[in-house]
Design an enzyme around this catalytic site. Structure first.
Site, PDB file in Angstrom:
ATOM      1  N   ASN A  11       0.862  -1.179   0.000  1.00  0.00           N
ATOM      2  CA  ASN A  11       0.000   0.000   0.000  1.00  0.00           C
ATOM      3  C   ASN A  11       0.903   1.235   0.000  1.00  0.00           C
ATOM      4  O   ASN A  11       1.473   1.588   1.028  1.00  0.00           O
ATOM      5  CB  ASN A  11      -0.888  -0.037   1.260  1.00  0.00           C
ATOM      6  CG  ASN A  11      -1.757   1.195   1.384  1.00  0.00           C
ATOM      7  OD1 ASN A  11      -1.820   2.025   0.481  1.00  0.00           O
ATOM      8  ND2 ASN A  11      -2.443   1.315   2.515  1.00  0.00           N
ATOM      9  N   TRP A  12       1.040   1.849  -1.162  1.00  0.00           N
ATOM     10  CA  TRP A  12       1.974   2.974  -1.287  1.00  0.00           C
ATOM     11  C   TRP A  12       1.396   4.271  -0.712  1.00  0.00           C
ATOM     12  O   TRP A  12       2.092   5.271  -0.640  1.00  0.00           O
ATOM     13  CB  TRP A  12       2.366   3.180  -2.757  1.00  0.00           C
ATOM     14  CG  TRP A  12       3.198   2.063  -3.330  1.00  0.00           C
ATOM     15  CD1 TRP A  12       3.676   0.965  -2.662  1.00  0.00           C
ATOM     16  CD2 TRP A  12       3.661   1.932  -4.687  1.00  0.00           C
ATOM     17  NE1 TRP A  12       4.397   0.170  -3.526  1.00  0.00           N
ATOM     18  CE2 TRP A  12       4.399   0.734  -4.776  1.00  0.00           C
ATOM     19  CE3 TRP A  12       3.496   2.696  -5.841  1.00  0.00           C
ATOM     20  CZ2 TRP A  12       4.996   0.297  -5.961  1.00  0.00           C
ATOM     21  CZ3 TRP A  12       4.083   2.271  -7.034  1.00  0.00           C
ATOM     22  CH2 TRP A  12       4.822   1.084  -7.085  1.00  0.00           C
ATOM     23  N   LYS A  13       0.122   4.257  -0.383  1.00  0.00           N
ATOM     24  CA  LYS A  13      -0.532   5.449   0.180  1.00  0.00           C
ATOM     25  C   LYS A  13      -0.267   6.667  -0.711  1.00  0.00           C
ATOM     26  O   LYS A  13      -0.228   6.529  -1.929  1.00  0.00           O
ATOM     27  CB  LYS A  13      -0.083   5.652   1.634  1.00  0.00           C
ATOM     28  CG  LYS A  13      -0.280   4.377   2.472  1.00  0.00           C
ATOM     29  CD  LYS A  13      -0.087   4.582   3.944  1.00  0.00           C
ATOM     30  CE  LYS A  13      -0.318   3.266   4.664  1.00  0.00           C
ATOM     31  NZ  LYS A  13      -0.188   3.360   6.103  1.00  0.00           N
ATOM     32  N   HIS A  97      -9.652   1.217   4.833  1.00  0.00           N
ATOM     33  CA  HIS A  97      -8.370   1.390   5.532  1.00  0.00           C
ATOM     34  C   HIS A  97      -8.568   2.348   6.703  1.00  0.00           C
ATOM     35  O   HIS A  97      -9.343   3.298   6.617  1.00  0.00           O
ATOM     36  CB  HIS A  97      -7.319   1.926   4.559  1.00  0.00           C
ATOM     37  CG  HIS A  97      -5.941   1.909   5.147  1.00  0.00           C
ATOM     38  ND1 HIS A  97      -5.504   2.866   6.029  1.00  0.00           N
ATOM     39  CD2 HIS A  97      -4.931   1.016   5.016  1.00  0.00           C
ATOM     40  CE1 HIS A  97      -4.266   2.574   6.407  1.00  0.00           C
ATOM     41  NE2 HIS A  97      -3.888   1.455   5.803  1.00  0.00           N
ATOM     42  N   GLU A  99      -6.903   4.722   7.759  1.00  0.00           N
ATOM     43  CA  GLU A  99      -6.674   6.145   7.448  1.00  0.00           C
ATOM     44  C   GLU A  99      -7.889   6.756   6.761  1.00  0.00           C
ATOM     45  O   GLU A  99      -8.176   7.941   6.933  1.00  0.00           O
ATOM     46  CB  GLU A  99      -5.397   6.284   6.603  1.00  0.00           C
ATOM     47  CG  GLU A  99      -4.157   6.067   7.460  1.00  0.00           C
ATOM     48  CD  GLU A  99      -2.953   5.514   6.722  1.00  0.00           C
ATOM     49  OE1 GLU A  99      -2.935   5.534   5.486  1.00  0.00           O
ATOM     50  OE2 GLU A  99      -2.015   5.043   7.406  1.00  0.00           O
ATOM     51  N   GLY A 175       2.273   2.303  10.836  1.00  0.00           N
ATOM     52  CA  GLY A 175       3.235   3.389  10.665  1.00  0.00           C
ATOM     53  C   GLY A 175       3.928   3.791  11.951  1.00  0.00           C
ATOM     54  O   GLY A 175       4.585   4.833  12.001  1.00  0.00           O
ATOM     55  N   GLY A 235       2.727  -1.063   4.370  1.00  0.00           N
ATOM     56  CA  GLY A 235       2.796   0.353   4.026  1.00  0.00           C
ATOM     57  C   GLY A 235       4.243   0.789   3.872  1.00  0.00           C
ATOM     58  O   GLY A 235       4.870   0.606   2.829  1.00  0.00           O
ATOM     59  N   GLY A 236       4.812   1.340   4.938  1.00  0.00           N
ATOM     60  CA  GLY A 236       6.156   1.926   4.889  1.00  0.00           C
ATOM     61  C   GLY A 236       7.208   1.049   4.230  1.00  0.00           C
ATOM     62  O   GLY A 236       7.983   1.521   3.391  1.00  0.00           O
TER      63      GLY A 236
HETATM   64  P1  PGA Z   1       2.632   0.303   7.735  1.00  0.00           P
HETATM   65  O1  PGA Z   1       1.194   0.505   7.060  1.00  0.00           O
HETATM   66  O2  PGA Z   1       3.210  -0.955   7.159  1.00  0.00           O
HETATM   67  O3  PGA Z   1       3.421   1.530   7.345  1.00  0.00           O
HETATM   68  O4  PGA Z   1       2.429   0.207   9.203  1.00  0.00           O
HETATM   69  C1  PGA Z   1       0.336  -0.580   6.868  1.00  0.00           C
HETATM   70  C2  PGA Z   1      -0.965  -0.119   6.279  1.00  0.00           C
HETATM   71  O5  PGA Z   1      -1.410   0.980   6.610  1.00  0.00           O
HETATM   72  O6  PGA Z   1      -1.574  -0.830   5.472  1.00  0.00           O
END
Ligand code: PGA
Length: 252
Positions: A11-13, A97, A99, A175, A235-236
């Site tokens: 997930n590159w956000k 998600h 977020e 995150g 994510g990260g």
């Molecule tokens: P993260 O994010 O690996 O940066 O904790 C995961 C996600 O939000 O899917």
């Protein structure tokens, strides 16, 4: 060993320009070692979907949208529909998600509408659920996750296990560098699967339940060794090819 093929989804956000997205997709594609066991999917921002689709063409790697509207088309300025995501080559769509829930006010009801819309066009949702820190500390983890699942999946009708992916993502682990321990995660994953059995019957055994929240190459193998953890939403650590490839390798 479960018969469920692990899914490792990036997930590159809100990261990556077009050129950066192309390079990262190319590096992931070229860096995969032959014989890896997992299915791999990338979720770039909307602006890079078409470019990443071209980079991935013929590779077997999947493309995913990070979010979607619940209507097929209409006067919804700024929104993207499941039809458009399918058209650009997506196989998956991340829905609900944390977020989106936290910063964009998405409710369980909206998540339910989005799941229905995604399924209707034949795409596979990756539906995210997870508790906040206060909920965990107050002992409400399973109640919260159960509520999100029940509301999210209501009226979806009969599904096969292959039509749905879930992602357990404790909000406090996203995150933050704080990962749920394999035991903490497995407890929730097993609970999710038990609820899925009520919704889907035997198909629940085929639904992949990913773990998300500060997954790294170092913790991926121990998380995925748990019986009900069927992959990762990253994510990260998905923003650099070396760490993302390390996670795919750790998944076996
Ligand atoms: P993260 O994010 O690996 O940066 O904790 C995961 C996600 O939000 O899917």
């Amino acid at each position: 060993m479960s018969k469920r093929r692990p899914l490792i989804a990036a997930n590159w956000k809100m990261h990556k320009t077009l050129e950066e997205a192309r390079s990262l997709a190319r590096e992931v594609r070229q860096g995969l070692q032959p014989g890896f066991n997992s299915e791999v999917a990338l979720a770039p921002p909307f602006t890079a979907l078409a470019a990443v689709a071209l980079e991935l063409a013929g590779s077997g790697l999947g493309l995913a949208g990070q979010d979607t509207h619940w209507e097929r088309q209409g006067a919804f300025t700024g929104a993207i529909s499941p039809v458009m995501l399918k058209d650009v080559g997506c196989r998956y769509v991340i829905v609900g998600h944390s977020e989106r829930r936290q910063y964009f006010g998405e409710t369980d009801r909206l998540v339910n509408l989005k799941l229905k819309a995604v399924l209707e066009v034949g795409l596979c949702p990756i539906c995210c659920i997870g508790e906040s820190l206060e909920e965990r500390q107050g002992g409400h983890t399973l109640a919260r996750v159960g509520q999100q699942l029940e509301h999210g999946l209501s009226d979806l009708g009969g599904l096969t296990g292959a039509q749905l992916v879930l992602a357990y993502e404790p909000v406090w682990a996203i995150g933050t560098g704080l990962t749920a321990t394999p035991q903490q995660a497995q407890e929730v994953h097993a609970f999710i699967r038990s609820l899925l059995r009520e919704f889907l019957g035997a198909a629940a055994e085929d639904v992949r339940i990913l773990y998300g929240g500060s997954v790294t190459p170092d913790n991926a193998a121990s998380l995925m060794a748990e019986a009900d953890i069927d992959g990762a939403l990253v994510g990260g650590a998905s923003l650099k090819s070396a760490s993302f490839l390390g996670i795919i390798k750790a998944a076996g």
